[in-house]
Every structure is written in C-alpha cells, then in structure tokens.
Scaffold this motif. Structure first.
Motif, PDB file in Angstrom:
ATOM      1  N   TYR A   1      32.558   3.292  53.786  1.00 22.50           N
ATOM      2  CA  TYR A   1      33.487   3.791  53.968  1.00 22.50           C
ATOM      3  C   TYR A   1      34.324   3.570  52.278  1.00 22.50           C
ATOM      4  N   PRO A   2      35.815   4.464  52.460  1.00 24.94           N
ATOM      5  CA  PRO A   2      36.124   4.347  50.523  1.00 24.94           C
ATOM      6  C   PRO A   2      36.906   3.387  50.501  1.00 24.94           C
ATOM      7  N   PRO A   3      36.606   2.964  49.771  1.00 24.35           N
ATOM      8  CA  PRO A   3      36.076   3.714  47.813  1.00 24.35           C
ATOM      9  C   PRO A   3      35.016   4.005  47.420  1.00 24.35           C
TER      10      PRO A   3
ATOM     11  N   LYS B   1      34.059   9.052  50.223  1.00 19.92           N
ATOM     12  CA  LYS B   1      35.015  10.117  49.894  1.00 19.92           C
ATOM     13  C   LYS B   1      34.885  10.247  51.400  1.00 19.92           C
ATOM     14  N   VAL B   2      36.086  10.789  51.793  1.00 20.83           N
ATOM     15  CA  VAL B   2      35.827  11.418  53.093  1.00 20.83           C
ATOM     16  C   VAL B   2      36.893  12.632  53.670  1.00 20.83           C
TER      17      VAL B   2
ATOM     18  N   ILE C   1      25.436  15.730  53.290  1.00 20.58           N
ATOM     19  CA  ILE C   1      26.359  14.690  53.444  1.00 20.58           C
ATOM     20  C   ILE C   1      26.386  14.084  54.971  1.00 20.58           C
ATOM     21  N   GLU C   2      27.238  13.485  55.865  1.00 20.05           N
ATOM     22  CA  GLU C   2      27.325  12.689  57.185  1.00 20.05           C
ATOM     23  C   GLU C   2      28.631  14.099  57.192  1.00 20.05           C
TER      24      GLU C   2
ATOM     25  N   ASP D   1      29.955  10.744  49.116  1.00 23.68           N
ATOM     26  CA  ASP D   1      29.599  10.524  48.279  1.00 23.68           C
ATOM     27  C   ASP D   1      30.485  11.229  47.860  1.00 23.68           C
ATOM     28  N   ARG D   2      30.783  10.311  46.411  1.00 25.12           N
ATOM     29  CA  ARG D   2      32.570  11.560  45.704  1.00 25.12           C
ATOM     30  C   ARG D   2      31.577  13.524  44.402  1.00 25.12           C
ATOM     31  N   LYS D   3      30.301  13.084  44.295  1.00 27.47           N
ATOM     32  CA  LYS D   3      29.884  13.970  43.979  1.00 27.47           C
ATOM     33  C   LYS D   3      28.879  14.723  44.735  1.00 27.47           C
ATOM     34  N   SER D   4      28.582  14.832  46.219  1.00 25.23           N
ATOM     35  CA  SER D   4      28.507  15.252  47.608  1.00 25.23           C
ATOM     36  C   SER D   4      29.699  16.189  47.747  1.00 25.23           C
ATOM     37  N   ILE D   5      30.807  15.104  48.278  1.00 23.28           N
ATOM     38  CA  ILE D   5      32.193  16.214  48.921  1.00 23.28           C
ATOM     39  C   ILE D   5      32.487  16.955  47.837  1.00 23.28           C
TER      40      ILE D   5
END
Length: 760
Positions: free
Chosen positions: A664-666, A669-670, A699-700, A725-729
């Motif tokens: 979960y964050p951090p 990213k959601v 992503i999930e 993760d940040r890049k994927s989102i």
C-alpha cells in the motif's frame, strides 16, 4: 504567423488558432470565433506545427479586461489535468473564481522637471518680446538651453529670428507648477485642466509619461511599502524553533516536513518565515484544512500582517472571493490564508507554501477535479521555485516516509512551546463500565476541572442524536430511500436525515411502516451525549458539529465565546480536534475511540491515531497541566497503546511495516474507479466490461466490488481498485482515459480518483 493551442471556456477540448500579434503570450485571455459565436479563450501553449489539415481561424484580440495568467500557472493547471485525469474545464473553473475583471487606471507622470523650469524661463523672457536673434538668446541662456528650447519646439526660426512657437502656450508653465506637489495625476483629471494637445506634445517630448496600469481595490494600500515596524513586534522563538527557521531559510532544498508535538509552536516558525519573505517583497500561501480553523488564524494573521493578508475559504460570496483574488493579483495583498482552493491564489513572487495539519483528508477534493492541495502545492513550488513546508504533530504515513528517505527535509520538535507539559493520557476499558456514556474516571476529572473553573473538550465523531432507529414491534429500521444507509435522528430539529444525500424529513415519533411508537434508539451521536451531559453537569455547554456549523459566523462566534469562558464544556465531532488553541482547557475526553478503527480501509488506523492525538493535544496548552481520558472497547489495540505512549515514531514503524507487506502507499500508487448507475440491473455486467477494457499486466486490479455504501443519491455504486508501483501507474494513466472513453455509456457514470483518500 504563430499558432496557439487555446482552451475555450466551458468546453472539454483544446483548439488551434493563429495570430500575427507578437505580443500574445501563454496565459492571455483572447476573443475568438467558435462555432459562429464570439467566445473567450485562454492561450495554453504555442504550437510548433505550421501545416494543418483544416482552416485555422485567427485570434480576434487580446482581452485586457480579463485576468491573464503566468506561464507557470497555466503549466500547473495542465499538470492537474494530466495527473488527476480531469477535464481542463473542471480544473480551470475550480482554480479561477468567476467574476474577476481587470480594472485599469490611466495616469500621467512627470519625469523631466528641469526642462519644465527651463520652459518657464523662456516664457518669461518672451513676455515683452516678439522675436529675438539667435546670438542674443545664446548669450542670455547658453548654447545648451537654447538647443533644448529649439529641440522641444518651444522656439521657431523665421528668417534668422526666433519667436515662441504658437503651438506652445503658458499651459506648459502651469503644468510645471501643477506637478511640483504631485508625482502623478489621473488622465481624466489632467485632461480637464489642460489642453490635450499640450499633453500629447509633452508626452512626445518625453517630459510626461502616460501609463495604463492595473487598478487596485485599495489604492492607498497598494502604495504602501512593507516595513517590519508596520507590524507587531516578533514573538521570540526558542532555540529549537530559531534553528529550524534559519535552516529552512538557508537551505537549498525545496520540501520540508516539520513534525512537532501539539502545542510545540510550529505556527510561530511559519509566521517568522512569512515575515522575512514579505520584507523581501515576496509572497506566501498558508493553507489550513478546515474553515473551523480559520477564525483564530484570521485573528492571528491580521494581527501580524494587517491589510496585507487575503482570506480565501468556501463561505465567501462569489463577489467577495473575486475581490480577494483581485487584490492578490494586483499585488496589494501578498499573504494568503485559506483552505484547499487557496493553493491557486495568484500570489506575486511566491516564496513559501505552508500546509498546516498536512495529514488532513480535507486537502483532497472529493469531486472533480479530485486534486490534493498538498501535492498541487508541491508541484506549484517546483514550477515557481518556491519552498513547501508541511507541518503536523501526526504527519501522514506517506509524508513521514518521504522525509525518512530524504525527499523531504525533516525537522522534529519533541517539546511544547514555553516548556508547557504534554497532557497525561489515561485509557479506560468501557467493557468494565456501567455507564455507556461516561466512565467514572472521566466524570471525576470533569468535576475537578469545573470546580477549578477550567474548561473541557469532549470528542465523539458521530453527528446527530442516534445513528439508528428501530421499531420494537415490527423490526423496521428507518432508512434513506435514496441511499443504502440508515437515517440519523437529530433531536435538535426533530428530523431524520441522511448523512450522504442530505435528504431530511420530520420525525413523527412513530414507525413509518406500522405506526408503532415503540422505537429504540441506538448508535449514540453528539446530541445524545450532550443530553446526558446536561443531566450530570448544570453548566454552559456548546455543541460543535456539521449541523450547527451551518449558521452564519458560527466558527468565529464559537471560538471567541469559548476563549472568553462563556462555555465550560465543548462537545463535538472531529472538527474540534484540529488546531484550536484554548489555554484554559485542561481535560479532554474521547467518548468512543473505536468509531473509525472499524472502517475497512487501510488508512483507518492512521486516521484514528491522528484524530485522537490531535484532540488530546487541545489539553494543557497554557500554564496548567492537561489530562486526557480515552474511552474504548479495544484497550489492547496497538493504536490505542501508541497514543497513550505519545509515540508517533513507534506508531509509524508499526504502520509502515504493514503497508510494505500489503504493498500500500507509499510503496505503491493507487487509483479507484467508481462506476454507478440509477438502475441496479446491468451494473455488474457493465463493470466487468470496464474491467476487461482497462486490464494491464503491469498493474494489479481488484474488483469490481460493491461500494461499502452501495447506493448513494439514487445511484448504485461499484469500485475497481488499481495498484502498482509509481512508474507503472504513471505509464498506465496515459492510456486509461482513452480506454474509458471507448466504453463510455450514457447509462453509467465512471469516475476516476487518482491517489484516493476515501475508499467508501
């Protein structure tokens, strides 16, 4: 010819227009032809492409009467559009109040007074003469002055003799006298007193300057220069505060987090930094999470900064908001105090953005555009080379994590200002108490405080009298017809109300199904606790919740009355947990600490810790010791344990460990995608259609699942939860909008919430 990308107000797309006006720049408002009508547009960027497969219309003109924006401000709005996947129209209408018009004033200023005095000399000399030889004039005035007279057109040559130019008259001499005591004069005033031809000539000669400039609402304030002696004397910072203040000023870093225990004097640091910025002619924005904090902050800021401070919050009328915006835009006011939307204030020479109580959820807007003022502030600071200071006694887990990783510069204050003691915290297990409202421990502390003429704050995060009414005869429970939630009972106005859609109806005292008057009330709210409290203590009590807070000037009156000792006890919902400073409050009671912990949300533990720690911090802020009583049915819960220890770091370590395990964050990213429809039939099938369209292996994706409150305002709701993760989102977001557009249906509403706070 140049080409520009233009946003047309009240539309969702950008359009290309052309202009050969080299003065047009990004941020200008322009008049364009759009679908055979004249419309207002905003220049977003200059386009590099020159060949288009369509006819490009020309911009008609720049609208100087409309607010124009800096290149950085436009870049900020475009970033919000892209990051939060909102339409630019939604972003623009949120950021810029309607009704703001530019007002101009035209003035004349004298610049070369010496030449006017020389003019006076030549006028006086020629009063008794018609014409004079050049040699005589040079001998009389000198070659330099003679040349000046000729150059300015005061004298003309007729066959070797010089006489006064008939176009020059004594009005110019009068002008000299008129400007001796004036730096500038309004256009209308001067043109009434003097011939326009004379003025035009003097402007041409460079003796007068004609200037058009933006008019301030308060011309006198605009002319003032800031000096430290104009303000009240600085409060003294202690060694720890001074060290932090100096470090922030001198640091090359741009992002700071101050974690200071409640009452540690974080605000004093902010005030000093803003003052120093103002000395240099630089502006600041100070954000507070709720309007309830505004009265005491307004009082403090006006005391510190006088008329230099602008106040922006949701209760301002449209006209008042436009006036404040204009005063900021003109530079008349350089310090802005406000809630979430104040992050868009057009402050000149921005040096600091301070986000107080940075952990608060109210910085996140729950309607489009679903921006978070905290992250918008960080982006704005990056664009404008300003510094962002986040402050809290209980920072969000994400912010503290970024500080631990060095992304934010961290400063921590473990002691209260002026060495005031942190309150003692006692935990009461309500399973062992006979009274469901007040434990013996809380009652004892309250009695002692009242006997000593001290004040008390009680927290219960539930509005109304009862959260559930059930008929004892037929078992029927009163429920909202538009939402899948039980109606709250408000005894103060005899109504049943839905806290989601706001619908209200009169409470008859009878079951709406069978008519029985045998009703049971459960799920106690602040009104019920207030009723029980009045039975035990015949003192002055004020209730603070969303219902009474609707009254005009409620917050200001509440703050001033309680500070003055008009009330002995304040009981309220979470809005009383934030930032309020009452030196005579020595006892704080938390009626039920479990109300948030039971919510199925990965942030519920964090919110519980923050809310209770914050309200506990209202006790003992003066020179008297404070006491906090926390009533709970889960005394063994680690959250309650860490609150009693007053150990944010230990709580953080426990929480961050869980977040990392669950990704979960951090650490991720959601995104939450909400899908709703007025009809339940077909919703599930459509949700799976959406799920199929937005699949991505990087992503999930979880869901679709029904929302915790399934029906709200007549719409059935489901959610799809996305994590990565940040890049994927960030990569995923680039294609998400297009994927959703392909499956949009008029029967269903899709809402994308990036970095959601509320998952209910």
């Amino acid at each position: 010819m140049r080409y520009y990308s233009v946003y047309i107000e009240k539309t969702n797309d950008f359009y290309t227009y052309a202009s050969d006006d080299e003065n047009i720049k990004v941020g200008d408002r322009v008049l364009v032809s759009f679908r055979n009508k004249e419309r207002v547009g905003l220049i977003l960027k200059e386009e590099l492409e020159k060949d288009y497969p369509f006819k490009v219309l020309k911009i008609k003109r720049v609208l100087y009467e409309e607010i124009s924006f800096s290149k950085n401000f436009v870049a900020l709005l475009l970033w919000i559009k892209e990051y939060y996947l909102s339409s630019f129209d939604q972003v623009f209408s949120t950021a810029v109040p309607s009704g703001v018009k530019i007002k101009y004033e035209d003035v004349y200023r004298v610049v070369k007074v010496d030449s006017l005095f020389a003019l006076n000399e030549v006028f006086e000399y020629f009063l008794s003469k018609i014409k004079v030889r050049k040699k005589t004039l040079v001998d009389r005035f000198g070659k330099e002055k003679f040349s000046l007279f000729v150059e300015k057109g005061y004298l003309k040559n007729i066959d070797g003799w010089y006489c006064l130019d008939e176009d020059s008259d004594c009005s110019e001499e009068e002008l000299k006298n008129y400007f001796e005591l004036r730096k500038e004069v309004g256009k209308q005033t001067l043109e009434k007193k003097f011939d326009k031809k004379v003025l035009d000539k003097m402007v041409k000669n460079g003796e007068l300057i004609f200037e058009r400039r933006i008019k301030s609402f308060d011309d006198e304030n605009l002319k003032k220069t800031y000096k430290m002696q104009d303000l009240i004397e600085d409060t003294k910072l202690n060694l720890e505060q001074q060290k932090i203040k100096d470090a922030i000023e001198e640091s090359n870093k741009k992002h700071f987090l101050i974690r200071g225990v409640t009452g540690s004097g974080k605000t004093e640091i902010y005030i000093h930094l803003i003052k120093r910025a103002l000395e240099k002619g630089n502006g600041s924005i100070f954000l507070v999470p709720e309007i309830s904090l505004t009265p005491q902050m307004v009082l403090r800021f006006k005391k510190e900064f006088g008329e230099r401070v602008a106040i922006l919050h949701s209760r301002l009328t449209q006209n008042d908001r436009a006036k404040e915006w204009y005063s900021i835009y003109t530079g008349e006011k350089q310090v802005v105090l406000g809630v979430r939307s104040a992050i868009f204030a057009p402050v000149k020479n921005l040096e600091y953005i301070v986000i107080d109580e940075e952990h608060e959820n109210s910085y996140k807007q729950d309607s489009n555009p679903r921006y978070n003022a905290k992250y918008v502030g960080i982006k704005r600071a990056e664009l404008e080379n300003a510094k962002v200071i986040l402050g809290s006694a209980t920072p969000s887990i994400e912010s503290y994590y970024y500080a631990q990783k060095g992304i934010f510069q961290l400063y921590e204050i473990e002691n209260r200002y002026k060495d005031a003691k942190l309150p003692e915290i006692d935990i009461v297990d309500m399973k062992k108490e006979e009274d469901n409202f007040f434990s013996e421990k809380l009652l004892l502390e309250m009695r002692n405080a009242l006997l000593k003429k001290e004040q008390i704050i009680l927290l219960l995060n539930r509005k109304g009298y009862s959260t559930l009414i059930q008929c004892e005869e037929c078992g029927h429970m009163e429920e909202c017809e538009h939402c899948s939630i039980k109606l709250n009972y408000y005894s103060s106005n005899g109504s049943l109300k839905c806290n989601y859609c706001g619908i209200s109806k009169r409470f008859t005292g009878h079951c709406s199904k069978c008519g029985s008057d045998k009703l049971s009330f459960s799920g106690r709210g602040v009104e019920r606790v207030e009723e029980e409290l009045r039975k035990k203590f015949p003192v002055n009590i004020i209730r603070v919740d969303g219902e009474v807070a609707k009254e005009k000037d409620f917050y200001e009156n509440m703050y001033n009355d309680f500070l003055a000792g008009k009330y002995d006890i304040m009981i309220g919902t979470q809005m009383i947990s934030r930032g309020l400073h009452f030196p005579n409050v020595t006892v704080v009671g938390v009626i039920n600490a479990d109300t948030i912990m039971s919510i199925p949300d990965f942030r519920s533990g964090e919110r519980t810790y923050q809310m209770i720690t914050q309200v506990a911090g209202r006790a003992g802020r003066g020179d008297k010791d404070g006491k906090v009583i926390i009533q709970t049915y889960q005394p063994e819960n680690y959250i309650i344990e860490k609150i009693q220890e007053n150990s944010y770091k230990n709580f953080y370590e426990k929480e961050i460990e869980k977040r990392e395990i669950l990704f979960y964050p951090p650490f991720s990213k959601v995104i939450n995608i909400g899908i709703s429809s007025e009809k339940e039939e077909g919703l599930e099938e459509y949700c799976y259609e959406v799920l199929k369209a937005i699949q991505d292996e990087k992503i999930e994706i979880y869901g679709p699942m029904k929302s915790l409150v399934y029906k709200v305002k007549g719409r059935y709701r489901c959610n799809i939860f996305i994590k990565g993760d940040r890049k994927s989102i960030n990569d995923y977001k680039k294609s998400l909008e297009e994927k959703i557009k392909k499956i949009e249906s008029k029967n269903y509403r899709i809402v994308v919430d990036v970095d959601p706070i509320n998952l209910i």
